[in-house]
Design a protein around this motif. Structure first.
Motif, PDB file in Angstrom:
ATOM      1  N   PRO A  24       0.834  -1.205   0.000  1.00 16.80           N
ATOM      2  CA  PRO A  24       0.000   0.000   0.000  1.00 16.80           C
ATOM      3  C   PRO A  24       0.871   1.259   0.000  1.00 16.80           C
ATOM      4  O   PRO A  24       1.996   1.245   0.491  1.00 16.80           O
ATOM      5  N   ASN A  25       0.355   2.336  -0.565  1.00 18.66           N
ATOM      6  CA  ASN A  25       1.052   3.614  -0.547  1.00 18.66           C
ATOM      7  C   ASN A  25       0.619   4.395   0.684  1.00 18.66           C
ATOM      8  O   ASN A  25      -0.567   4.503   0.973  1.00 18.66           O
ATOM      9  N   TYR A  26       1.596   4.938   1.377  1.00 19.78           N
ATOM     10  CA  TYR A  26       1.342   5.793   2.523  1.00 19.78           C
ATOM     11  C   TYR A  26       1.737   7.215   2.148  1.00 19.78           C
ATOM     12  O   TYR A  26       2.639   7.426   1.336  1.00 19.78           O
ATOM     13  N   ILE A  27       1.105   8.208   2.746  1.00 21.72           N
ATOM     14  CA  ILE A  27       1.389   9.599   2.417  1.00 21.72           C
ATOM     15  C   ILE A  27       2.864   9.928   2.644  1.00 21.72           C
ATOM     16  O   ILE A  27       3.468  10.656   1.867  1.00 21.72           O
ATOM     17  N   GLU A  28       3.490   9.379   3.677  1.00 18.85           N
ATOM     18  CA  GLU A  28       4.900   9.683   3.944  1.00 18.85           C
ATOM     19  C   GLU A  28       5.836   9.084   2.904  1.00 18.85           C
ATOM     20  O   GLU A  28       6.999   9.459   2.818  1.00 18.85           O
ATOM     21  N   ASP A  29       5.343   8.160   2.062  1.00 15.71           N
ATOM     22  CA  ASP A  29       6.153   7.611   0.971  1.00 15.71           C
ATOM     23  C   ASP A  29       6.207   8.559  -0.220  1.00 15.71           C
ATOM     24  O   ASP A  29       7.111   8.461  -1.045  1.00 15.71           O
ATOM     25  N   VAL A  30       5.235   9.454  -0.339  1.00 12.50           N
ATOM     26  CA  VAL A  30       5.141  10.302  -1.525  1.00 12.50           C
ATOM     27  C   VAL A  30       5.108  11.805  -1.227  1.00 12.50           C
ATOM     28  O   VAL A  30       5.081  12.614  -2.145  1.00 12.50           O
ATOM     29  N   PHE A  31       5.117  12.206   0.042  1.00 10.59           N
ATOM     30  CA  PHE A  31       5.098  13.622   0.401  1.00 10.59           C
ATOM     31  C   PHE A  31       5.903  13.837   1.669  1.00 10.59           C
ATOM     32  O   PHE A  31       5.827  13.043   2.606  1.00 10.59           O
ATOM     33  N   SER A  32       6.671  14.930   1.689  1.00 10.21           N
ATOM     34  CA  SER A  32       7.437  15.261   2.884  1.00 10.21           C
ATOM     35  C   SER A  32       7.520  16.774   3.053  1.00 10.21           C
ATOM     36  O   SER A  32       7.774  17.497   2.096  1.00 10.21           O
ATOM     37  N   THR A  46      17.623  14.138   3.573  1.00  5.48           N
ATOM     38  CA  THR A  46      17.060  12.789   3.643  1.00  5.48           C
ATOM     39  C   THR A  46      15.655  12.881   4.221  1.00  5.48           C
ATOM     40  O   THR A  46      15.485  13.007   5.424  1.00  5.48           O
ATOM     41  N   ASN A  47      14.659  12.829   3.330  1.00  8.54           N
ATOM     42  CA  ASN A  47      13.273  12.971   3.764  1.00  8.54           C
ATOM     43  C   ASN A  47      12.430  11.728   3.479  1.00  8.54           C
ATOM     44  O   ASN A  47      11.231  11.723   3.720  1.00  8.54           O
ATOM     45  N   GLY A  48      13.039  10.676   2.937  1.00  8.97           N
ATOM     46  CA  GLY A  48      12.334   9.421   2.728  1.00  8.97           C
ATOM     47  C   GLY A  48      11.545   9.302   1.440  1.00  8.97           C
ATOM     48  O   GLY A  48      10.910   8.281   1.199  1.00  8.97           O
ATOM     49  N   VAL A  49      11.568  10.324   0.578  1.00 11.71           N
ATOM     50  CA  VAL A  49      10.829  10.264  -0.681  1.00 11.71           C
ATOM     51  C   VAL A  49      11.782   9.801  -1.787  1.00 11.71           C
ATOM     52  O   VAL A  49      12.835  10.403  -1.997  1.00 11.71           O
ATOM     53  N   SER A  98      21.609  19.488  -6.240  1.00 12.01           N
ATOM     54  CA  SER A  98      22.679  18.685  -6.843  1.00 12.01           C
ATOM     55  C   SER A  98      22.163  17.406  -7.462  1.00 12.01           C
ATOM     56  O   SER A  98      22.864  16.771  -8.244  1.00 12.01           O
ATOM     57  N   GLY A  99      20.955  16.998  -7.139  1.00 13.02           N
ATOM     58  CA  GLY A  99      20.385  15.800  -7.732  1.00 13.02           C
ATOM     59  C   GLY A  99      19.309  15.205  -6.856  1.00 13.02           C
ATOM     60  O   GLY A  99      19.037  15.672  -5.748  1.00 13.02           O
ATOM     61  N   PHE A 100      18.703  14.170  -7.383  1.00 10.65           N
ATOM     62  CA  PHE A 100      17.617  13.472  -6.705  1.00 10.65           C
ATOM     63  C   PHE A 100      18.064  12.047  -6.413  1.00 10.65           C
ATOM     64  O   PHE A 100      18.718  11.419  -7.239  1.00 10.65           O
ATOM     65  N   ASN A 101      17.716  11.521  -5.250  1.00 12.61           N
ATOM     66  CA  ASN A 101      18.132  10.163  -4.907  1.00 12.61           C
ATOM     67  C   ASN A 101      16.974   9.346  -4.336  1.00 12.61           C
ATOM     68  O   ASN A 101      15.837   9.805  -4.333  1.00 12.61           O
ATOM     69  N   SER A 102      17.278   8.164  -3.872  1.00 16.05           N
ATOM     70  CA  SER A 102      16.231   7.231  -3.438  1.00 16.05           C
ATOM     71  C   SER A 102      15.615   7.578  -2.088  1.00 16.05           C
ATOM     72  O   SER A 102      14.624   6.958  -1.693  1.00 16.05           O
ATOM     73  N   ASN A 103      16.161   8.554  -1.381  1.00 16.83           N
ATOM     74  CA  ASN A 103      15.571   8.934  -0.092  1.00 16.83           C
ATOM     75  C   ASN A 103      15.562  10.449   0.119  1.00 16.83           C
ATOM     76  O   ASN A 103      15.539  10.920   1.233  1.00 16.83           O
TER      77      ASN A 103
END
Length: 127
Positions: A24-32, A46-49, A98-103
């Protein structure tokens, strides 16, 4: 938190009507919303998105001084900036991000205190 159905015989899942193994998608997975203090150098926020896999947009505003709002998205790239308080088109002359990463994402010191001025406080919204 997602709603979870029952698995009893009186539900569609209980009769094997459908089954899902998708996470399931949680809001904290897609918004910070993230607050940080600039260090005057490069810094990773590092915000988890997960922006590198799924894409998104970062909006940053310095809180401790009067400076523009800066936005960057994964389609245009970290070096192409938008500003909500400007009539100018996208600016490709500065690399505040500087760029986008996995978190999360990275910030630099270009444009003075735009996203990482030493000691300045910032708010960022990522989605």
């Amino acid at each position: 938190m997602p709603l979870i159905g029952t698995k009893a015989a009186d539900s569609a899942q209980g009769f094997g009507e459908f089954s899902s193994t998708a996470k399931p998608n949680y809001i904290e997975d897609v918004f910070s919303t993230y607050l940080y203090t600039g260090n005057g150098s490069t810094q990773t926020i590092t915000n988890g998105v997960n922006l590198s896999s799924y894409g998104g947009l970062v909006w940053t505003k310095v809180r401790s001084t009067t400076y523009s709002h800066f936005l960057a998205d994964t389609i245009r790239g970290a070096g192409s900036l938008l500003s909500t308080n400007s009539t100018a088109a996208a600016d490709t002359g500065g690399n505040l991000y500087s760029g986008f990463n996995s978190n999360g994402y990275g910030v630099t010191t270009s444009y003075g205190s735009g996203t990482n001025g030493n000691g300045a406080t910032f708010a960022s919204w990522t989605f």
